[in-house]
Scaffold this motif. Structure first.
Motif, short mmCIF file in Angstrom:
data_model
loop_
_atom_site.label_atom_id
_atom_site.label_comp_id
_atom_site.label_asym_id
_atom_site.label_seq_id
_atom_site.Cartn_x
_atom_site.Cartn_y
_atom_site.Cartn_z
N TYR A 49 17.53 19.76 78.96
CA TYR A 49 17.01 20.72 79.94
C TYR A 49 16.67 20.03 81.26
O TYR A 49 16.98 20.52 82.33
N THR A 100 14.03 26.95 69.80
CA THR A 100 12.66 26.47 69.64
C THR A 100 11.94 27.26 68.55
O THR A 100 11.20 26.68 67.74
N ASP A 114 12.32 18.74 70.96
CA ASP A 114 12.79 20.00 71.53
C ASP A 114 13.37 19.76 72.93
O ASP A 114 12.94 18.85 73.64
N GLU A 115 14.34 20.56 73.27
CA GLU A 115 14.84 20.65 74.66
C GLU A 115 15.47 19.39 75.22
O GLU A 115 15.16 18.98 76.33
MG MG Z 1 13.61 26.21 73.62
#
Ligand code: MG
Ligand code: ADP
Length: 284
Positions: A194, A136, A190-191
């Motif tokens: 997850y 990130t 992002d991500e």
């Molecule tokens: Mg991250």
């Protein structure tokens, strides 16, 4: 001659405007600048005219000075606007990214990415690695570089993108939302991986990636190797098609190694362990 007398060289008395005419001319100039919304130029006008007289600047040099201030102000406002729009979640920069702590990253490649040239060829950047290794951080830092270089940039997470697309579908704003995600020259997602994504999220993500394909860039961060994307997206066909488009023109950065967040803890526990076993590093 007043200090704001720019246009009148000190020649003959007959051609010299009166002080009142000078003042009126000056006011007119300020009004012109205000009408044209050249607020910075209007604000700096007295100081620039004073300096022009004091330094004996030519009219061209004086005008250039005045307009340069307006241009600087406009550029600063645009930069602030792009930065607000980009919605970067942290103040991370390339300058405070510690390369020594990032195992397996090529410094020259990072330097190249920092130039933003990849955006001109609509190249994507995939950052793959376990939690805490700086994915990130790098994504935000590269996004910031893009903003500074003048590119329209937008940062979101995979979960947020999926949720917004889902809402948009329900509220009849699907096309608008797709256009929104197609707009920026750089989109950071992002991500991915997850959180488990709901079934319809895979097709939303696929559509966003498809419509940007070969036109604009995506930086995507994920903790899951590409082999497990089928699982992440709950659909191996969509995952394969998505990867096809993402990887076609792309830079893949594998960040592995220690979690940066846990480094402090590791160092502390190493010290504890050494103390416990009686082994000590030689003093330096
Ligand atoms: Mg991250
Ligand atoms: P990830 O996204 O891979 O889970 P982050 O980018 O959120 O990891 O990093 C976790 C924290 O550690 C952040 O505060 C980040 O700024 C910092 N960090 C990670 N790697 C580095 C690095 N190489 N240099 C400086 N800070 C780092």
């Amino acid at each position: 001659m007043t200090t704001h007398d720019l246009a009148t060289p000190d020649t003959t008395l007959t051609t010299r405007p009166t002080a009142a005419a000078q003042a009126s001319l000056y006011q007119q100039l300020r009004t012109h600048l205000a009408t044209l919304c050249l607020h910075a130029a209007a604000e700096h006008l007295p100081a620039v005219l004073d300096q022009a007289v004091a330094d004996g600047l030519s009219m061209t040099a004086t005008l250039e000075k005045l307009l340069a201030l307006e241009v600087a102000d406009t550029e600063a406002r645009r930069l602030a606007g792009r930065l607000r729009f980009a919605s970067l979640p942290t103040p991370a920069t390339m300058e405070n990214f510690d390369l020594d702590a990032a195992a397996g990253l090529d410094p020259l490649l990072l330097q190249e990415l920092a130039t933003c040239r990849y955006l001109e060829s609509a190249t994507n950047v995939l950052l793959i690695g376990p939690p805490g290794v700086g994915k990130t951080h790098l994504a935000v830092a590269l996004a910031r570089k893009a903003v500074e270089a003048g590119y329209r940039t937008y940062f979101t997470t995979a979960a947020d993108l999926a949720a917004r697309c889902h809402r948009a579908a329900i509220e009849g704003r699907w096309n608008y939302t797709m256009r929104f995600f197609a707009g920026p020259t750089l989109l950071v997602i992002d991500e991915l991986g997850y959180l488990p994504l709901p079934a319809e999220a895979a097709s939303a993500l696929f559509q966003v990636i498809s419509q940007r394909y070969s036109k604009t860039s995506i930086i995507l961060t994920t903790n899951r190797g590409v082999a497990s994307w089928g699982e992440v997206l709950g659909d191996t066909t969509v995952a394969a098609a998505m990867l096809d488009r993402l990887l076609h023109r792309s830079v893949v950065l594998n960040l592995d190694g220690d979690s940066y967040r846990l480094r402090g803890h590791h160092a502390a526990s190493d010290t504890l362990r050494r103390t416990a076993t009686g082994t000590r590093r030689p003093l330096q």
